[in-house]
Every structure is written in C-alpha cells, then in structure tokens.
Design a protein around this motif. Sequence first.
Motif, mmCIF file in Angstrom:
data_model
loop_
_atom_site.group_PDB
_atom_site.id
_atom_site.type_symbol
_atom_site.label_atom_id
_atom_site.label_comp_id
_atom_site.label_asym_id
_atom_site.label_seq_id
_atom_site.Cartn_x
_atom_site.Cartn_y
_atom_site.Cartn_z
ATOM 1 N N LYS A 23 0.757 -1.072 -0.153
ATOM 2 C CA LYS A 23 -0.020 -0.044 -0.004
ATOM 3 C C LYS A 23 0.818 1.109 0.054
ATOM 4 C CE LYS A 23 -3.938 -1.982 2.093
ATOM 5 N NZ LYS A 23 -4.575 -2.410 3.558
ATOM 6 N N ALA A 27 7.691 1.736 0.875
ATOM 7 C CA ALA A 27 8.339 2.679 1.402
ATOM 8 C C ALA A 27 9.155 2.207 2.662
ATOM 9 C CB ALA A 27 7.579 3.852 1.881
ATOM 10 N N ARG A 59 5.241 -3.553 -8.879
ATOM 11 C CA ARG A 59 4.963 -2.165 -9.128
ATOM 12 C C ARG A 59 6.238 -1.156 -8.584
ATOM 13 N NH1 ARG A 59 0.195 1.493 -6.604
ATOM 14 N NH2 ARG A 59 0.601 3.251 -7.898
ATOM 15 N N ALA A 63 9.671 2.864 -2.890
ATOM 16 C CA ALA A 63 9.522 4.232 -3.535
ATOM 17 C C ALA A 63 10.217 5.020 -2.310
ATOM 18 C CB ALA A 63 8.083 4.647 -3.632
ATOM 19 N N ALA A 65 12.306 6.220 1.509
ATOM 20 C CA ALA A 65 11.935 6.532 2.935
ATOM 21 C C ALA A 65 10.509 6.731 2.981
ATOM 22 C CB ALA A 65 12.855 7.358 3.580
ATOM 23 N N ASP A 66 10.009 6.204 4.128
ATOM 24 C CA ASP A 66 8.887 6.456 4.467
ATOM 25 C C ASP A 66 8.598 8.168 4.729
ATOM 26 O OD1 ASP A 66 5.995 7.100 5.626
ATOM 27 O OD2 ASP A 66 5.851 4.692 5.652
ATOM 28 N N ILE A 67 7.867 8.854 3.739
ATOM 29 C CA ILE A 67 7.479 10.281 3.902
ATOM 30 C C ILE A 67 6.693 10.609 5.046
ATOM 31 C CG2 ILE A 67 7.007 12.391 2.834
ATOM 32 C CD1 ILE A 67 7.716 10.963 0.010
ATOM 33 N N LYS A 68 5.547 9.623 5.274
ATOM 34 C CA LYS A 68 4.700 10.197 6.339
ATOM 35 C C LYS A 68 5.425 9.885 7.488
ATOM 36 C CE LYS A 68 1.091 8.690 3.071
ATOM 37 N NZ LYS A 68 0.390 7.649 2.602
ATOM 38 N N PHE A 84 18.810 6.596 9.869
ATOM 39 C CA PHE A 84 18.865 5.669 8.859
ATOM 40 C C PHE A 84 20.379 5.265 9.004
ATOM 41 C CE2 PHE A 84 15.009 6.584 6.407
ATOM 42 C CZ PHE A 84 14.726 5.201 5.990
ATOM 43 N N GLY A 108 15.364 6.460 -1.010
ATOM 44 C CA GLY A 108 15.989 5.359 -0.303
ATOM 45 C C GLY A 108 15.960 4.043 -0.968
ATOM 46 N N GLU A 131 14.452 13.406 -3.661
ATOM 47 C CA GLU A 131 14.545 13.763 -2.437
ATOM 48 C C GLU A 131 14.464 15.555 -2.522
ATOM 49 O OE1 GLU A 131 16.524 11.442 -3.095
ATOM 50 O OE2 GLU A 131 16.737 10.003 -1.457
ATOM 51 N N GLY A 139 19.971 10.663 1.855
ATOM 52 C CA GLY A 139 20.574 10.664 3.250
ATOM 53 C C GLY A 139 20.922 9.081 3.419
HETATM 54 C C1 HXC Z 1 5.452 7.080 2.004
HETATM 55 C C2 HXC Z 1 4.558 6.658 -0.016
HETATM 56 C C3 HXC Z 1 5.839 6.781 -0.637
HETATM 57 C C4 HXC Z 1 6.888 7.237 0.349
HETATM 58 C C5 HXC Z 1 4.510 6.284 -2.232
HETATM 59 N N1 HXC Z 1 3.761 6.134 -0.970
HETATM 60 N N2 HXC Z 1 5.911 6.527 -1.884
HETATM 61 N N3 HXC Z 1 4.235 6.744 1.319
HETATM 62 N N4 HXC Z 1 6.503 7.320 1.580
HETATM 63 N N5 HXC Z 1 8.291 7.377 -0.177
HETATM 64 C C6 HXC Z 1 2.417 5.984 -0.757
HETATM 65 C C7 HXC Z 1 1.596 7.112 -1.468
HETATM 66 O O1 HXC Z 1 1.283 8.056 -0.238
HETATM 67 C C8 HXC Z 1 0.284 6.398 -1.598
HETATM 68 O O2 HXC Z 1 -0.473 6.132 -0.421
HETATM 69 C C9 HXC Z 1 0.556 4.917 -2.222
HETATM 70 O O3 HXC Z 1 2.128 4.872 -1.828
HETATM 71 C C10 HXC Z 1 0.713 4.855 -3.712
HETATM 72 O O4 HXC Z 1 1.264 6.076 -4.230
HETATM 73 P P1 HXC Z 1 0.847 7.024 -5.268
HETATM 74 O O5 HXC Z 1 1.442 8.457 -5.057
HETATM 75 O O6 HXC Z 1 -0.484 7.270 -5.206
HETATM 76 O O7 HXC Z 1 1.220 6.387 -6.512
HETATM 77 P P2 HXC Z 1 1.554 6.847 -8.101
HETATM 78 O O8 HXC Z 1 0.686 8.040 -8.383
HETATM 79 O O9 HXC Z 1 1.425 5.707 -9.141
HETATM 80 O O10 HXC Z 1 2.819 7.441 -7.863
HETATM 81 C C11 HXC Z 1 4.053 6.615 -7.450
HETATM 82 C C12 HXC Z 1 5.312 7.548 -7.062
HETATM 83 C C13 HXC Z 1 4.837 8.453 -6.084
HETATM 84 C C14 HXC Z 1 5.917 8.287 -8.472
HETATM 85 C C15 HXC Z 1 6.476 6.515 -6.613
HETATM 86 O O11 HXC Z 1 4.156 7.759 -4.997
HETATM 87 C C16 HXC Z 1 6.068 9.183 -5.330
HETATM 88 O O12 HXC Z 1 6.508 10.334 -5.937
HETATM 89 N N6 HXC Z 1 6.430 8.762 -4.102
HETATM 90 C C17 HXC Z 1 7.628 9.573 -3.387
HETATM 91 C C18 HXC Z 1 8.742 9.127 -4.130
HETATM 92 C C19 HXC Z 1 10.030 9.833 -3.178
HETATM 93 O O13 HXC Z 1 10.022 10.840 -3.063
HETATM 94 N N7 HXC Z 1 10.804 9.249 -2.619
HETATM 95 C C20 HXC Z 1 11.868 9.683 -1.911
HETATM 96 C C21 HXC Z 1 11.533 9.621 -0.360
HETATM 97 S S1 HXC Z 1 12.740 10.595 0.653
HETATM 98 P P3 HXC Z 1 -1.792 6.812 0.022
HETATM 99 O O14 HXC Z 1 -2.247 5.840 1.079
HETATM 100 O O15 HXC Z 1 -1.725 8.148 -0.037
HETATM 101 O O16 HXC Z 1 -2.783 6.569 -1.276
HETATM 102 C C22 HXC Z 1 14.043 9.227 0.749
HETATM 103 C C23 HXC Z 1 15.012 9.809 1.626
HETATM 104 C C24 HXC Z 1 16.175 8.856 1.976
HETATM 105 O O17 HXC Z 1 13.998 8.258 0.429
HETATM 106 C C25 HXC Z 1 17.101 9.256 3.003
HETATM 107 C C26 HXC Z 1 16.532 9.416 4.035
HETATM 108 C C27 HXC Z 1 17.545 9.674 5.397
#
Ligand code: HXC
Length: 257
Positions: A23, A27, A59, A63, A65-68, A84, A108, A131, A139
Amino acid sequence: MAYETILVETRGKVGAITLNRPKALNALNAQLMTELNQALDAFDSDATIGCILITGSDRAFAAGADIKEMEEKTYPATYLEDFFVTGDRIAARRKPMVAAVAGFALGGGCELAMMCDIIIAADTAKFGQPEIKLGVMPGIGGTQRLTRAVGKAKAMDLCLTGRMMGAEEAERSGLVARVVPADKLLEEAFAAAEAIASMSLPILMMTKESVNRAFETSLSEGVRFERRVFHAMFATADQKEGMSAFVAKRPPDFKNA
Ligand code: HXC
C-alpha cells in the motif's frame, strides 16, 4: 521469525527477502529497516546461505524512505537516533547481495539497491533520487554511491532535478548490471544468485571485499590489497578443489573451507 513488512524465503543456498508494504509502494519505514536487518542477520549467520537476494513488487522495489513517518521529524531527533544509520548495517554485509528491481526504486529505494552488489533490473524499473523535491537530499548514501556508479554528470542531473531514469539509461550509465523483461526478472535474478551461491563462500566474500576496496583506496594500494588476498586464497581447500576439478574436467564441490 514473523515479519510484517517483508517476506523471507530460502531457495537452496539463496536467501531471498521481498519488501512487502504494497500500500505504501514498499516505502522504507523504521519497522521495515529493522526487519530487513533482522532477516539479513539470520541469513548472515546461516552457513548454508551463499547469496542474498532483495526484491520488491512489480510496481515498486521501494519508493523511498517513508515520507509520512519522516514528515514531522526534527533535527535533534534525526541526529540523536542517527536516522537511517540502519542503512550502514545493510551496506556492511559481507555475503554477496543481488537486488532484483522492478518498478520504482526511488530515494532510499534506489539507495538500498545500490547497497547491494549487483542490480538486475526489469525493463519497467525506474531509478531516481527525488528527495530534492521534498526539500531534502539523499541521506542513505545516494549522493556518494550514485556518483561512484554513474559519475558526476548523471548523479548531479538525478539529484538536482529529481527526475527518474529508466532501466535502459540506468544500464547504459553503469548503475545496473543487466536489464531483463519484467516477467523474467525473478527467474534471472534467482539464477544469478544461485550461480553466485554455488561458489566458495569465503572466496566470494574476499572478492566482494576486494572490489569494494576500489572505492576506498588508491589504485596501487588496491592492487596490493588484491594481490595479498589473492595469495591468501591459496591457503584454502576451495582453491585446491576448484583447480583440481578444472584439471580433472569435473564440476567443483566447494566446501567453504
Ligand atoms: C510514504 C509513499 C511513498 C513514500 C509512495 N507512497 N511513496 N508513502 N513514503 N516514499 C504511498 C502514497 O502516499 C500512496 O499512499 C501509495 O504509496 C501509492 O502512491 P501514489 O503516489 O498514489 O502512486 P503513483 O501516483 O503511482 O506515484 C508513484 C510515485 C509516488 C511516483 C512513486 O508515490 C512518489 O513520488 N512517491 C515518493 C517518492 C519519493 O519522493 N521518494 C523519496 C523519499 S525521501 P496513499 O495512502 O496516500 O494512497 C527518501 C530519503 C532517503 O527516500 C534518505 C533518508 C535519510
């Protein structure tokens, strides 16, 4: 052990971990990172496992780290928990690790794939360090490992624009070892992991250590390190087995000794 965010299976000498938060597109939250390290600990201490495979879903590999979970964190909190640092424990694993990536490997998720030794990508794979769009930067090693893998030009492009790169571009850039049709990803990745796991484990581990040394040292020191470890391999029974099996025209039977 019962896990909630990953699935774990053993196929012969391959230990496989499937990220399983569908879901959230897999993440990486704190629970998943903890469980991933627990599963890696178990495979590390299991002498029958010669290679570890990490994969996700069709799929998403992951995607990011968990942004929420990250959204409300403060600087002192991230600093105090060394947010991390769990990534370092994954990157420091000594057994060979193969990442089988389909769909999104972002943030991540891309960094986790890069902590593995070989990335095998489905033609659907999309890599990126987005990011910057969230007001932060990679990170868990992204600015460092991506730059070493693809060079400054492409790493800057990905990290500063946050754009995604498809599987073909990722292979062309040196991030990915092989691209395969999506419906063949697991078959190909398991075949590669099984081929690796059929080798001598101590020799695999020394080889991994030697390749990784290339990122940490000068050429002359790296070549010296390689030669010393190469010499040490002649103290193993598996060197005798490998070479005598070749001469006798039979398959080797390595004993990890
Ligand atoms: C939490 C995430 C998530 C994430 C997706 N979801 N990526 N939740 N953290 N990184 C959740 C969405 O909120 C949604 O849940 C569900 O997954 C499906 O995602 P959608 O966006 O509806 O799907 P889609 O339109 O197909 O887009 C897919 C996507 C997009 C392009 C991958 O989800 C996206 O851009 N995700 C974030 C990618 C990102 O920025 N990653 C880097 C994170 S920062 P709900 O419940 O809302 O429907 C990072 C830092 C690392 O990684 C270093 C830390 C120290």
